[in-house]
Design a protein around this motif. Structure first.
Motif, PDB file in Angstrom:
ATOM      1  N   GLN A 163       0.859  -1.188   0.000  1.00  0.00           N
ATOM      2  CA  GLN A 163       0.000   0.000   0.000  1.00  0.00           C
ATOM      3  C   GLN A 163       0.894   1.238   0.000  1.00  0.00           C
ATOM      4  OE1 GLN A 163      -3.487  -0.599   0.305  1.00  0.00           O
ATOM      5  NE2 GLN A 163      -2.848  -2.739   0.100  1.00  0.00           N
ATOM      6  N   GLY A 164       0.605   2.143  -0.905  1.00  0.00           N
ATOM      7  CA  GLY A 164       1.391   3.376  -0.944  1.00  0.00           C
ATOM      8  C   GLY A 164       0.686   4.497  -0.192  1.00  0.00           C
ATOM      9  N   PHE A 165       1.463   5.366   0.415  1.00  0.00           N
ATOM     10  CA  PHE A 165       0.893   6.511   1.136  1.00  0.00           C
ATOM     11  C   PHE A 165       1.646   7.776   0.728  1.00  0.00           C
ATOM     12  CE2 PHE A 165      -0.464   3.075   3.783  1.00  0.00           C
ATOM     13  CZ  PHE A 165      -1.617   3.496   4.436  1.00  0.00           C
ATOM     14  N   GLU A 166       0.910   8.763   0.285  1.00  0.00           N
ATOM     15  CA  GLU A 166       1.506  10.101   0.082  1.00  0.00           C
ATOM     16  C   GLU A 166       1.290  10.866   1.375  1.00  0.00           C
ATOM     17  OE1 GLU A 166       3.286  11.561  -2.106  1.00  0.00           O
ATOM     18  OE2 GLU A 166       3.179  10.165  -3.791  1.00  0.00           O
ATOM     19  N   ILE A 167       2.363  11.264   2.012  1.00  0.00           N
ATOM     20  CA  ILE A 167       2.212  11.951   3.297  1.00  0.00           C
ATOM     21  C   ILE A 167       3.065  13.220   3.315  1.00  0.00           C
ATOM     22  CG2 ILE A 167       1.625   9.902   4.673  1.00  0.00           C
ATOM     23  CD1 ILE A 167       4.563   9.730   5.496  1.00  0.00           C
ATOM     24  N   PRO A 168       2.724  14.187   4.147  1.00  0.00           N
ATOM     25  CA  PRO A 168       3.509  15.428   4.211  1.00  0.00           C
ATOM     26  C   PRO A 168       4.917  15.182   4.764  1.00  0.00           C
ATOM     27  CG  PRO A 168       1.391  15.673   5.343  1.00  0.00           C
ATOM     28  CD  PRO A 168       1.551  14.226   5.031  1.00  0.00           C
ATOM     29  N   ASP A 169       5.867  16.007   4.312  1.00  0.00           N
ATOM     30  CA  ASP A 169       7.225  15.919   4.868  1.00  0.00           C
ATOM     31  C   ASP A 169       7.148  16.108   6.384  1.00  0.00           C
ATOM     32  OD1 ASP A 169       8.168  15.576   2.389  1.00  0.00           O
ATOM     33  OD2 ASP A 169       9.106  17.560   2.184  1.00  0.00           O
ATOM     34  N   GLY A 170       7.989  15.408   7.095  1.00  0.00           N
ATOM     35  CA  GLY A 170       8.060  15.576   8.547  1.00  0.00           C
ATOM     36  C   GLY A 170       7.027  14.779   9.317  1.00  0.00           C
ATOM     37  N   THR A 171       6.267  13.947   8.624  1.00  0.00           N
ATOM     38  CA  THR A 171       5.256  13.137   9.320  1.00  0.00           C
ATOM     39  C   THR A 171       5.939  12.135  10.257  1.00  0.00           C
ATOM     40  OG1 THR A 171       3.759  13.301   7.447  1.00  0.00           O
ATOM     41  CG2 THR A 171       3.351  11.487   8.979  1.00  0.00           C
TER      42      THR A 171
END
Lengths: 626, 94
Positions: free
Chosen positions: B20-28
């Motif tokens: 599963q891929g996740f696009e997440i904000p930097d610094g998460t």
């Protein structure tokens, strides 16, 4: 060092307690190649030397402590001994493995196998030091618990041999010959099937061994390299890390969620309290991990202690998944301290925790239905989860107290035959062995394992069907024809007869090599076992030959059972295992139901080369050299 | 940034198939990612493995980032682009 067979000590010690004589027998290499050791050589001896219908508690029964070349602390999983006997619980083939140093210390004392025959005139124990066997008086040990007996044997061992000495003893339950008595190595037990009762029937209270002998290996350098390779593999496995950190108790919440925890005498397959019990175990009782022998790379054992209160215990081991689930879900108890206390009592008396809790669950259902009343229980209530009633019942069973205790101490099958009034319907067993804490309503392969296992309703002998169905473990057996579990649904029935046949044979290898089965969960496969064996013996065996050997032994054990009258009619599951759970998460879930168990059994028999009645065919026996 | 989630062992059967891929904000952080994970799978997570209230996996589920074991006390670890989070549970024995 002039052993005839490399890797073996080359000798079996046969002790006849009736005559008081001990005789050494040289091992024959062709026999050893065919049966290897452990439950294999045990089956060979018991099949050939016992006659049908031998009373398991008579002097004629044989009790064998069996090792193999792999019984060694340097071998991953090598700290085990296999005890073989005709079971007083089932009347058929009996075997029970025990972790600890007894197996390899027996070899240091000079023997691969210790075979006990006859019956001593009075209580005795056996001391074997460097090839010298002495039968010693044990009248002063009668009535002592297993810890006291163990301490006595160890502290009175021949001078100069107290270091690394190993002892196995029976408790009061063994002395009283109850059918669920085990043989104990400290808190570890060869528990199932009543081996402790067989030992008790021979007036044998303990065995202590030590020595400094060692086998000659064919290629020691290669052996050490192979051990290093396998240890590395084991330590890198997910199973090793998980089992070390969480023990088998770690499975409890998950099994509960998955419908794999028999509850309330098997009325349900989920108790709904698995998480609570598990967390209380780790938050309040857990003291650290433990190994059954020095050097185990997994250390799945749990050390725990109930510090205060009514159910306080000293630090002890033995509260593994089975024992904890049995003394909680089976009897509808949620108090982990109480469950641990019950497990500790079973250890102290030397009895099988699984069967003890299963019998109490059976008694509770009898009480609920009015079949047993307070008149039978000295006024104690056996309502579900009642702690005082449970404790009274447990002690009555362990002490074989005249009345209900004596009846229940026979196990649920015989107890139901005595009690009657329809109690046979909810006496949960196969061939007389009480069901453990895994439920075939969570995956169908386990149903076949339970129905066809040679020692009865057991989760681990030969293999854990739920691990295949649910955890998708294949133990490296796909190359031998087992279907990839990832491609199967746990509720599927078709095709599992053949899978079960191959997996039973494959997972019997540790029973034959007297290694811990968990090593196969940690990625050790049949070729690894073969590599170790080759380095030790100089043979050129491989996984395929081991599988054939195991099939031979599985069939020989079946022949032992066939001789006792076991057929298809006995390879059946209790009705409750075939039906929808009455309550819990899986209530009314039709997926839990085995829709056509007969078809699964037909498929299994065909894969085994057995007749439709479950008898090994002449052709199969010829193929296996039997 | 992008991170990948992989299930092994029994988790494979319980969780959505495959990676599963996740696009997440930097610094998460890992604990922040647990919130995202929880939102995505909501009620489909087995209560035997996922603590809904505290938004974390129960023991004996093990979490690894790029092969390194992460324990509960490490939940403030900051995730990096291309990290692979492995969630594993292999027991069922005994």
């Amino acid at each position: 060092m002039n052993n005839l067979i490399k890797g073996y000590m080359g000798k079996e010690l046969v002790v006849d307690l009736t005559t008081g004589k001990a005789e050494e027998k040289k091992l024959n290499e062709s026999v050893m190649r065919k049966y290897l050791g452990g439950a294999g050589y045990g089956a060979y001896v018991l099949y050939n030397e016992l006659s049908e219908y031998t009373d398991p508690l008579s002097p004629e029964n044989i009790l064998m402590f069996a090792t193999s070349p792999l019984s060694s602390p340097i071998v991953p999983g090598g700290g085990s001994v296999m005890v073989c006997f005709k079971s007083p619980a089932t009347g058929i083939w009996g075997q029970a493995r025990c972790g600890g140093s007894f197996g390899y210390t027996l070899k240091k004392a000079g023997y691969d196998f210790l075979t006990i025959k006859g019956k001593a005139a009075k209580p005795v124990y056996i001391e074997i030091i460097n090839g010298n066997c002495t039968i010693k008086d044990a009248e002063n040990l009668v009535g002592l618990d297993i810890y006291e007996k163990n301490n006595y044997l160890i502290s009175n061992v021949k001078e100069g041999y107290s270091k690394n000495v190993a002892a196995m003893v029976i408790g009061v339950s063994g002395e009283k010959k109850i059918s669920i008595a085990g043989i104990m190595f400290n808190d570890r037990a060869a528990a199932r099937g009543g081996g402790g009762a067989v030992m008790g029937s021979k007036n044998l209270l303990g065995i202590v061994v030590n020595g400094d002998k060692k086998p000659e290996y064919s290629d020691e350098k290669k052996l050490m390299e192979t051990i290093r390779r396998i240890n590395k593999k084991v330590k890198a496995s997910d199973f090793c890390e998980g089992a070390h950190e969480f023990g088998t108790v770690g499975d409890l919440p998950f099994n509960d969620e998955e419908g794999d925890v028999p509850t309330m005498n098997w009325r349900s397959n989920s108790c709904g309290t698995g998480r609570k019990v598990h967390d209380a175990f780790y938050d309040h009782l857990y003291q650290g991990s433990a190994t059954c022998y020095k050097g185990c790379p997994i250390a799945c054992g749990r050390k725990l202690k109930v510090e205060t209160g009514r159910y306080r215990t000293p630090a002890h081991e033995g509260n593994e998944y089975e024992s904890v689930a049995a003394f909680t879900a089976f009897i509808m108890n949620e108090d982990i301290e109480f469950a641990s206390y019950c497990c500790y009592l079973c250890n102290k008396y030397g009895a099988d925790t699984i069967s003890a809790a299963a019998i109490i669950a059976f008694a509770m259902e009898c009480f609920e239905k009015g079949i047993i009343t307070k008149k039978d229980t000295c006024g104690h209530s056996l309502e579900w989860g009642n702690k005082e009633g449970t404790l009274w019942c447990l002690k009555a069973i362990l002490n074989k107290t005249p009345g209900l205790g004596e009846i229940l101490s026979c196990g649920v099958k015989k107890a139901a035959e005595i009690i009657g009034q329809g109690s046979e319907k909810f006496a949960i067993h196969v061939k007389g062995m009480e069901g453990p804490a895994h439920d075939p309503r969570s995956g169908k392969t386990l149903g076949l394992c339970y129905a066809t296992g040679n020692r009865g309703m057991c989760h681990i002998q030969p293999f854990e069907g739920m691990a295949y169905d649910r955890a998708k473990m294949d133990w490296g057996m796909i190359k031998y024809g087992v279907r990839d579990p990832e491609t199967l649904d746990r509720w599927d029935e078709a095709g599992k007869g053949k899978d079960c046949r191959i997996l039973q044979d494959g997972l019997c290898i540790p029973d034959i090599l007297t290694t811990c089965k968990f090593l196969m969960y940690a990625d050790v496969d049949l070729d690894d076992w073969a590599d170790l064996l080759n380095c030790m013996t100089g043979w050129d065996t491989d996984g395929w030959e081991l599988l054939k050997t195991s099939e031979r032994i599985y069939n020989l054990q079946r022949l032992f059972n066939t001789r006792e009258g076991i057929t298809r009619k006995d390879d059946q599951l209790p009705e409750r295992c075939l039906k929808e759970p009455e309550f819990g998460k899986y209530k009314n879930n039709s997926m839990c139901v085995i829709s056509d168990f007969d078809a699964m059994l037909d498929e299994y028999y065909e894969a085994r080369g057995w007749s439709p009645d479950g008898v090994p065919s002449e052709e199969k026996l010829k193929e296996l050299g039997l | 940034m992008y991170i990948e989630l992989v299930f092994t062992g029994q988790m494979k059967r319980l969780m959505p198939k495959g990676s599963q891929g996740f696009e997440i904000p930097d610094g998460t952080t890992l604990s922040e990612w647990y919130e995202i994970f929880s939102d995505r799978y909501a009620d489909s997570l087995s209560p035997a493995v996922w603590n809904k209230k505290e938004k974390r996996f129960y023991r004996p589920v093990k979490v690894y980032i790029n092969g390194e074991r992460i324990r509960n006390e490490d939940n403030n670890i900051i995730l990096k682009d291309q990290d692979i989070i492995k969630v594993s549970m292999i027991l069922t024995g005994g």
